[in-house]
Enzyme design. Structure first.
Site, PDB file in Angstrom:
ATOM      1  N   HIS A   1       0.856   5.814  -0.937  1.00 44.82           N
ATOM      2  CA  HIS A   1       0.134   7.015  -1.371  1.00 44.82           C
ATOM      3  C   HIS A   1       0.917   7.637  -2.526  1.00 44.82           C
ATOM      4  O   HIS A   1       1.115   8.855  -2.570  1.00 44.82           O
ATOM      5  CB  HIS A   1      -0.042   7.993  -0.215  1.00 44.82           C
ATOM      6  CG  HIS A   1      -1.069   7.567   0.784  1.00 44.82           C
ATOM      7  ND1 HIS A   1      -2.113   8.365   1.178  1.00 44.82           N
ATOM      8  CD2 HIS A   1      -1.234   6.403   1.454  1.00 44.82           C
ATOM      9  CE1 HIS A   1      -2.861   7.730   2.066  1.00 44.82           C
ATOM     10  NE2 HIS A   1      -2.347   6.537   2.253  1.00 44.82           N
TER      11      HIS A   1
ATOM     12  N   ASP B   1       1.317  -4.539 -20.410  1.00 44.60           N
ATOM     13  CA  ASP B   1       2.371  -5.501 -20.054  1.00 44.60           C
ATOM     14  C   ASP B   1       2.187  -6.041 -18.635  1.00 44.60           C
ATOM     15  O   ASP B   1       2.689  -7.112 -18.313  1.00 44.60           O
ATOM     16  CB  ASP B   1       3.758  -4.847 -20.167  1.00 44.60           C
ATOM     17  CG  ASP B   1       4.244  -4.767 -21.613  1.00 44.60           C
ATOM     18  OD1 ASP B   1       3.798  -5.582 -22.435  1.00 44.60           O
ATOM     19  OD2 ASP B   1       5.079  -3.895 -21.907  1.00 44.60           O
TER      20      ASP B   1
ATOM     21  N   TYR C   1       8.261 -12.859 -23.715  1.00 47.41           N
ATOM     22  CA  TYR C   1       8.815 -11.523 -23.907  1.00 47.41           C
ATOM     23  C   TYR C   1       9.807 -11.042 -22.853  1.00 47.41           C
ATOM     24  O   TYR C   1       9.625 -11.283 -21.667  1.00 47.41           O
ATOM     25  CB  TYR C   1       7.669 -10.511 -23.947  1.00 47.41           C
ATOM     26  CG  TYR C   1       8.140  -9.142 -24.306  1.00 47.41           C
ATOM     27  CD1 TYR C   1       8.453  -8.818 -25.611  1.00 47.41           C
ATOM     28  CD2 TYR C   1       8.323  -8.186 -23.314  1.00 47.41           C
ATOM     29  CE1 TYR C   1       8.907  -7.559 -25.940  1.00 47.41           C
ATOM     30  CE2 TYR C   1       8.781  -6.932 -23.643  1.00 47.41           C
ATOM     31  CZ  TYR C   1       9.070  -6.629 -24.963  1.00 47.41           C
ATOM     32  OH  TYR C   1       9.527  -5.380 -25.273  1.00 47.41           O
TER      33      TYR C   1
ATOM     34  N   HIS D   1      -8.763   7.412  -1.609  1.00 49.85           N
ATOM     35  CA  HIS D   1      -7.667   6.983  -0.758  1.00 49.85           C
ATOM     36  C   HIS D   1      -6.383   6.780  -1.572  1.00 49.85           C
ATOM     37  O   HIS D   1      -5.607   7.717  -1.717  1.00 49.85           O
ATOM     38  CB  HIS D   1      -8.107   5.706  -0.012  1.00 49.85           C
ATOM     39  CG  HIS D   1      -7.169   5.261   1.055  1.00 49.85           C
ATOM     40  ND1 HIS D   1      -7.535   4.419   2.068  1.00 49.85           N
ATOM     41  CD2 HIS D   1      -5.867   5.521   1.257  1.00 49.85           C
ATOM     42  CE1 HIS D   1      -6.504   4.191   2.861  1.00 49.85           C
ATOM     43  NE2 HIS D   1      -5.481   4.854   2.386  1.00 49.85           N
TER      44      HIS D   1
ATOM     45  N   HIS E   1       0.861  -1.184   0.000  1.00 45.49           N
ATOM     46  CA  HIS E   1       0.000   0.000   0.000  1.00 45.49           C
ATOM     47  C   HIS E   1       0.896   1.232   0.000  1.00 45.49           C
ATOM     48  O   HIS E   1       1.862   1.303   0.748  1.00 45.49           O
ATOM     49  CB  HIS E   1      -0.892   0.023   1.235  1.00 45.49           C
ATOM     50  CG  HIS E   1      -1.686   1.289   1.391  1.00 45.49           C
ATOM     51  ND1 HIS E   1      -2.425   1.829   0.367  1.00 45.49           N
ATOM     52  CD2 HIS E   1      -1.837   2.132   2.450  1.00 45.49           C
ATOM     53  CE1 HIS E   1      -3.006   2.954   0.791  1.00 45.49           C
ATOM     54  NE2 HIS E   1      -2.667   3.153   2.030  1.00 45.49           N
TER      55      HIS E   1
END
Lengths: 236, 236, 236, 236
Positions: free
Chosen positions: A102, A125, A234, A176, A100
């Site tokens: 910001h 991708d 790839y 958020h 997580h």
């Protein structure tokens, strides 16, 4: 390998992945956290709460069980976002790490409350279609078990839209910010980096050409499938 | 100089030019590749596939013939974009190096599907007119020989519009990103840097003045021709 | 102090000021140049043409007379923009140093062909009103003595609008980029930095509030005059 | 602890907090200042006027009484913004440190003359609602005791709107830039960093979704109150 050693290695990976966040410019102050799960061991390792990246030590990583309850004596408090991670691990059975942040550009989309569309192959991708933005949490959801409900609304978004977490390894929580995941803490951090970069590209793409649309499915398929799954071939 | 030594020198130039990409901020993760051709030797040298810039070594550079077939034993896999490079070398006979990146600002224009117009002399010093954006590839082109067809649509764009690759040393592939080229790997990387910078400048120029138009041809001529060709005299 | 020593000191100041440009992020590649004049000595010192900032040495600074003709044997070629500097020194008698860059944000405004308005005190602390954007050069002006005519159009802009070069130490040349000046090379570089920063602030200010207008004259006066002239008292 | 030692410690905190500003990218040149107050001692410590961050020394920090009059012999001149700080300390009794910068993104909003709305939890974690933008100062206010009146218009804004300085630790001064405050110099600097970051996020959020509105009050409450006040529990 002994349980102790395996947990030690989890702590090292989680520690290094947490440090990568500010280094990659994805986190200011303490605005981020990384965790890893080992379902066989029944263990989650996560960043301690509110500790500065400058002074954080590997030994401070917090060890919990699969419900998020502390497993070690003298443990620091886990990141308050642990409850969100716990829900994601419980419901998304094929992910081993959660991040997580910001990060600036992904937050812009989360605040805007908009899905991040696949405008190009940089997106395709890694993300096999739009990165969804959740609905807003209700007053009740925010006021009771907020962090857990943040996990729940992510899961709801993926279930309702029929999205596989392995194919879209990230989400924008409305108002958020982003969560990403992956097979390892490193991979989950990499997905955070990519999510922020494609967030930046997409918002400017929309400004250059206000009528831009998603890339066609056959191009999305090509780029995603040449890097993922059994026919992958790839490498740049 | 022996063939071996010439190839060794190509590897060194290609290696250093690849490393320049992340250093110049043009590439995140492994999102880029540089190659060089020596038509007399019948040799192309290119970045190996999927190798991290942090650990990449000069000896890992991949040597192929002009069709892209491996020439050395124990070779690593070449960048998957090699097929695009091969087409560009075959059709653009006066270029010796090719660079592909997902540099942030150039990708924004590629995703927008718009030509990058010459709004100022920074652009005109290197690109003698708009940097074209290709048409989208068709479903058939994507599903068969995708990387080769990416080269083909670039060539088609230059041929149909009558653009000389030596005068516009770069292109935007629609929904994907930029390719640039030049007389040397260094020069091709420099052109990637300039393409990204003028991409940034152009998108903001359009926002400051929504009625902005290309600079006049006489100014384009002056800036391009004082730096290129037989009457060149300019240095800042 | 001897003429030789004075020139040596000019070379050192010009050298260091040139190096400051890439360090401050105002210049990529070789896209900039700084010069200094000493009218009593009849000498201008300027960056050599096309030399990379990485390898540039103090001894390579080029010494010319006030018309721009070389004064030293074995001199390198001066920056091609010297002719512009010469005009500015001739017409703006109270400036001692000139800087030209292609700094990203100032170029955006130059390409847009728009005056940079004073939207705040950051601007007013250095520029006593809008930084003007010149008219476009004509075909004739571009094709004959282009660099000299670039100086001429700057001078024309200041004369026609009644702007004092000491009060607005910079200009945007339409379709090209910024020139700034000052009492010393350091000060002229500082003005380039400020011009780029207020260019960035202004374009985003206009996007946040599309009806924004210049700050009132009494605030412009206050900020400019508390830092400049005989009643100056301000320091942050 | 002796008065001398306490002041010495204030100087150290103020010095370090001032140096943090350019390090965090919040200040170019000398465009910023930090101060701290100790009301019991009757002392304010602030950055000296116009001193470069590169050469600034701890001993140069300026010590004044609560009206801003110098307390030490051989003192340097205090930052010209001291008068603003003095008003804020007098009127906002629960703040101990003040920071002023011209940080890029916050200045954009100040120049636009717009309140910075709470579009997400990054904002709500620190600012309990919109960060207000003051009205413009009048001609009379600018021409007499300008710096003091800058403080007065901040105080007026908070009083008129019924905002608590402890809950919204920052403000945008119209046409000028941000001031922030906090319990310590470090905390006030951190609030400057956050104000600039949410300024950046908010302006782009508005472009991605032009109909975006503030987050609901229950989410604002949750995020602000889980980090501040007696029920605080949060750490990332």
């Amino acid at each position: 390998m002994s349980r102790e050693l395996l947990i030690e290695e989890m702590k090292e990976r989680v520690f290094k992945a947490n440090l990568a966040l500010p280094k990659l410019g994805l986190v200011k102050l303490t605005w981020g956290n990384v965790s890893e799960i080992n379902r066989e061991l029944g263990v989650i390792v996560i960043k301690p709460s509110g500790v500065s990246y400058d002074t954080m030590e590997m030994s401070q990583m917090v060890v919990t069980d699969l419900k998020g309850d502390l497993l070690e004596e003298k443990s620091m408090k886990p990141s308050s976002d642990l409850a969100t991670h716990v829900v994601l691990y419980r419901e998304f059975s094929d992910i081993n790490a959660v991040v997580h942040t910001h990060s600036t550009n992904a937050v812009m989309w989360a605040q805007a409350g908009c899905d991040l569309k696949a405008y190009g192959t940089t997106h395709a991708d890694t993300f096999y279609g739009s990165v969804p933005c959740t609905r807003e949490l209700t007053k009740e959801e925010v006021e009771s078990a907020y962090e857990e409900n943040t996990g729940n609304v992510i899961v709801e978004t993926f279930h309702k839209r029929g999205i596989k977490p392995s194919e879209i390894p990230g989400v924008l929580v409305s108002g958020h910010g982003p969560f990403t995941w992956g097979a390892t803490p490193d991979k989950a951090v990499e997905n955070s980096l990519i999510l922020d970069e494609v967030s930046l590209m997409a918002k400017e793409t929309e400004k250059i050409n206000q009528r831009v649309v998603d890339i066609p499915n056959f191009l999305l398929d090509k780029h995603y499938l040449r890097k993922h799954g059994k026919s992958a071939y790839y490498g740049q």
